[in-house]
Design a protein around this motif. Structure first.
Motif, PDB file in Angstrom:
ATOM      1  N   PHE A   3       5.129  -8.743   2.230  1.00  0.00           N
ATOM      2  CA  PHE A   3       3.927  -7.911   2.289  1.00  0.00           C
ATOM      3  C   PHE A   3       2.832  -8.723   2.967  1.00  0.00           C
ATOM      4  N   ALA A   4       2.324  -8.245   4.113  1.00  0.00           N
ATOM      5  CA  ALA A   4       1.428  -9.072   4.918  1.00  0.00           C
ATOM      6  C   ALA A   4       0.474  -8.230   5.758  1.00  0.00           C
ATOM      7  N   ARG A  50       0.661  -6.236  -6.001  1.00  0.00           N
ATOM      8  CA  ARG A  50       2.033  -6.758  -5.841  1.00  0.00           C
ATOM      9  C   ARG A  50       2.253  -7.992  -6.719  1.00  0.00           C
ATOM     10  N   GLU A  72       5.051  -4.184   5.624  1.00  0.00           N
ATOM     11  CA  GLU A  72       5.838  -4.305   4.420  1.00  0.00           C
ATOM     12  C   GLU A  72       7.322  -4.149   4.786  1.00  0.00           C
ATOM     13  N   LEU A 111      -2.538  -6.728  -2.348  1.00  0.00           N
ATOM     14  CA  LEU A 111      -1.735  -7.890  -2.697  1.00  0.00           C
ATOM     15  C   LEU A 111      -1.826  -8.181  -4.194  1.00  0.00           C
ATOM     16  N   SER A 120       4.219 -13.236   0.884  1.00  0.00           N
ATOM     17  CA  SER A 120       3.022 -12.622   1.465  1.00  0.00           C
ATOM     18  C   SER A 120       2.429 -13.540   2.522  1.00  0.00           C
ATOM     19  N   ASP A 159       3.087 -17.480  -0.793  1.00  0.00           N
ATOM     20  CA  ASP A 159       2.099 -17.091   0.214  1.00  0.00           C
ATOM     21  C   ASP A 159       2.214 -18.066   1.373  1.00  0.00           C
TER      22      ASP A 159
END
Length: 264
Positions: free
Chosen positions: A150-151, A50, A258, A47, A127, A59
């Motif tokens: 993205f997680a 990113r 992703e 992360l 995220s 977030d």
């Protein structure tokens, strides 16, 4: 086996597990009392990479802000011009605000099941670490075209060895919504393209009953309505099992997710 549980009574250990504060996602108290293998992809460090290239980042369900704080620290001095976080649990809103405000990041109190309080096409990076349930249509809406989600998600039947000790056998449907294939389909239905999806099952060991009590108080959806009084027989049986057989072993399920919102 950890020395914590050898001479201490069931009552002492349970009292200790009850006394520990549960705010945030700092798990340092478990040191020496429980262990969990980490996913191979190293989410927080990934992360950070990113965030170092993002312009506007969100977030979602940030917890106490610990993961985002760590990632921003790794990303510095490069950081998004705009960065915000959402959180639904009041105690965590306060904790995340105290942690993230010095970095210039606003924490917005927003229920996990409510629409995100942001305009369309706002963020190039969204995220989340362990969201309760991703709101795919909202994630897609607030991402700008070409933006990335993205997680790290919790997968199906995570820590069910422990859960089923307290609740008995549970049908697969209980955690079916968390299955990576289901989430892939839901994300695609919201208009996102899947870039990467990887799943792992990881070993967890609980070395004493205090760790079990604290874990179930902290991760409240594992055994809904958990209290020591309500589940004392199961706790006592598990304490005796750990005393005689060693650490209680369970397995967490994690997947890296992703996805990208198609460019116009």
């Amino acid at each position: 086996m950890s020395g914590h549980g050898r001479e201490r009574t069931f009552e002492d250990l349970v009292a200790e597990g009850v006394a520990v504060p549960t705010e945030g996602w700092d798990f340092s108290w478990f040191e020496g009392r429980a262990t969990e293998a980490r996913p191979s992809w190293g989410y927080a460090v990934s992360l950070a990479g990113r965030l170092a290239t993002a312009r506007a980042a969100l977030d979602v369900q940030t917890g106490g802000g610990e993961v985002l704080d760590f990632a921003l620290g790794r990303a510095a001095p490069k950081a998004p011009v705009l960065a915000v976080a959402t959180e639904g649990w009041p105690a965590n809103v306060a904790k995340a605000t105290a942690l993230l405000r010095p970095r210039g990041i606003a924490v917005v109190a927003a229920p996990e099941d409510a629409p995100l309080p942001f305009a369309d096409d706002t963020f190039d990076l969204v995220s989340s670490r362990h969201p309760v349930r991703p709101l795919w249509s909202e994630i897609a809406r607030v991402l700008e075209p070409g933006g990335t989600y993205f997680a790290q998600h919790v997968g199906p039947r995570s820590v069910f060895e422990l859960v089923e000790h307290f609740l008995g056998p549970l049908p697969d449907e209980v955690s079916a919504a968390r299955h990576p294939d289901r989430e892939r389909a839901d994300a695609e239905a919201a208009g996102l393209e899947i870039v990467d999806l990887r799943a792992e099952r990881l070993r967890i060991e609980f070395h004493d009953i205090a760790a079990v009590v604290h874990f179930l108080r902290k991760v409240v959806w594992m055994v809904p309505g958990f209290t020591v009084a309500r589940y004392e027989p199961q706790l006592r049986a598990l304490h005796e099992q750990i005393q005689s057989e060693g650490p209680f072993v369970a397995h967490s399920a994690r997947h890296l997710f992703e996805a990208r919102k198609p460019a116009r």
